[in-house]
Design an enzyme around this catalytic site. Structure first.
Site, PDB file in Angstrom:
ATOM      1  CB  ALA A 161      49.436-116.219 -67.804  1.00  0.00           C
TER       2      ALA A 161
ATOM      3  N   GLY B  75      46.146-112.096 -66.972  1.00  0.00           N
ATOM      4  CA  GLY B  75      45.310-112.624 -68.051  1.00  0.00           C
ATOM      5  C   GLY B  75      43.842-112.665 -67.707  1.00  0.00           C
TER       6      GLY B  75
ATOM      7  CD  GLU C 285      46.476-109.264 -70.352  1.00  0.00           C
ATOM      8  OE1 GLU C 285      47.257-108.647 -71.080  1.00  0.00           O
ATOM      9  OE2 GLU C 285      46.764-110.375 -69.838  1.00  0.00           O
TER      10      GLU C 285
ATOM     11  CD  GLU D 164      50.189-108.756 -66.674  1.00  0.00           C
ATOM     12  OE1 GLU D 164      49.251-109.433 -67.141  1.00  0.00           O
ATOM     13  OE2 GLU D 164      50.013-107.680 -66.049  1.00  0.00           O
TER      14      GLU D 164
END
Length: 260
Positions: free
Chosen positions: A66, A111, A114, A134
């Site tokens: 992200a 992300g 993911e 993260e």
């Protein structure tokens, strides 16, 4: 909707969706996720798209996570909103009727990892790197990583990747089952397209029903999952594809599925 950060083309039934923010290593900001969600909705309704390949622009990054610059200024309400639209988009990808292949061409971090886990399976270039960094930034994975990654690689490996916040290379990702195959960078897309064509040679309805049965079964007990499998198995016998496939086998001829 005009796209600034993604690209989509339909190559004879193979939908190629590319995250295209190369200057930001294809990091996901709100605009990119919104565009991705819109595009996935269109793919979902497009029967001409038989298989989807998701990849990143360039030879360095699939999705490097992200957008930290954007996230760094968010308050809890804004953070939750960003996480929710991203989760919803990735779940939509996971539940597409079409099979989805992740062509991981470089960094798949946060992300990006993911997103790859939301695809049905993953092929990686030799230079690919995976990780969930993260907790090193003071947050948890927020786009489904705490749920999908352990389901893909197992609880132990999933927890280790998330708790350590480190990167693993493509060969280690293959060893733990995060990716199905590792190929040279220059062969990645051709390999994914070849597999997509093999999938397209099978009965489309049966492929879709098999995907649904697998996805549902993972999230319930085995008895409930087998009961659902029984239903979709029986449903296949109402299709023209079942008659075509079995007649072609019995009579030793080429099969021609119509998706009916």
């Amino acid at each position: 909707m005009a796209y600034n950060n993604i690209k989509f083309v339909n190559e004879d039934g193979i939908g190629i969706l590319t995250i295209s923010r190369p200057k930001a290593l294809n990091a996901l900001n709100t605009e990119t996720v919104t565009e991705l969600n819109d595009c996935v909705g269109k793919i979902e309704a497009d029967e001409s798209v038989k298989v989807v390949i998701i990849t990143g622009e360039g030879a360095k990054s699939f999705v490097a996570g992200a957008d930290i610059v954007e996230m760094s200024t968010k308050n809890p309400v804004e953070g939750r909103k960003f996480g929710k639209i991203s989760q919803d988009t990735f779940t939509r990808i996971e539940n597409l009727p079409q099979p989805v292949i992740a062509a991981v061409n470089g960094y798949a971090l946060g992300g990006g990892c993911e997103l790859a886990c939301a695809c049905d399976f993953r092929y990686a270039a030799e230079n690919a790197k995976f990780g969930q960094p993260e907790v090193g930034l003071g947050i948890t994975p927020g786009f489904g990583g705490t749920q999908r990654l352990p389901r893909v690689v197992g609880r132990g490996y999933g927890k280790e990747m998330i708790f350590r916040a480190n990167m693993i290379d493509a060969q280690e990702a293959h060893r733990i089952g995060l990716v199905n195959k590792v190929v040279p960078q220059e062969e990645l897309m051709d390999t994914c397209k070849k597999v997509a064509k093999e999938i397209m040679g099978n009965a489309p309805i049966a492929v879709q029903l098999a995907k649904t049965a697998i996805n549902r079964g993972i999230n319930c007990d085995v008895v409930t999952g087998i009961a659902y499998e029984d239903e979709v198995f029986a449903l296949c016998f109402s299709t023209e594809d079942q008659k075509e496939g079995m007649d072609a086998f019995v009579n030793k001829r080429a099969k021609h599925f119509q998706g009916k």
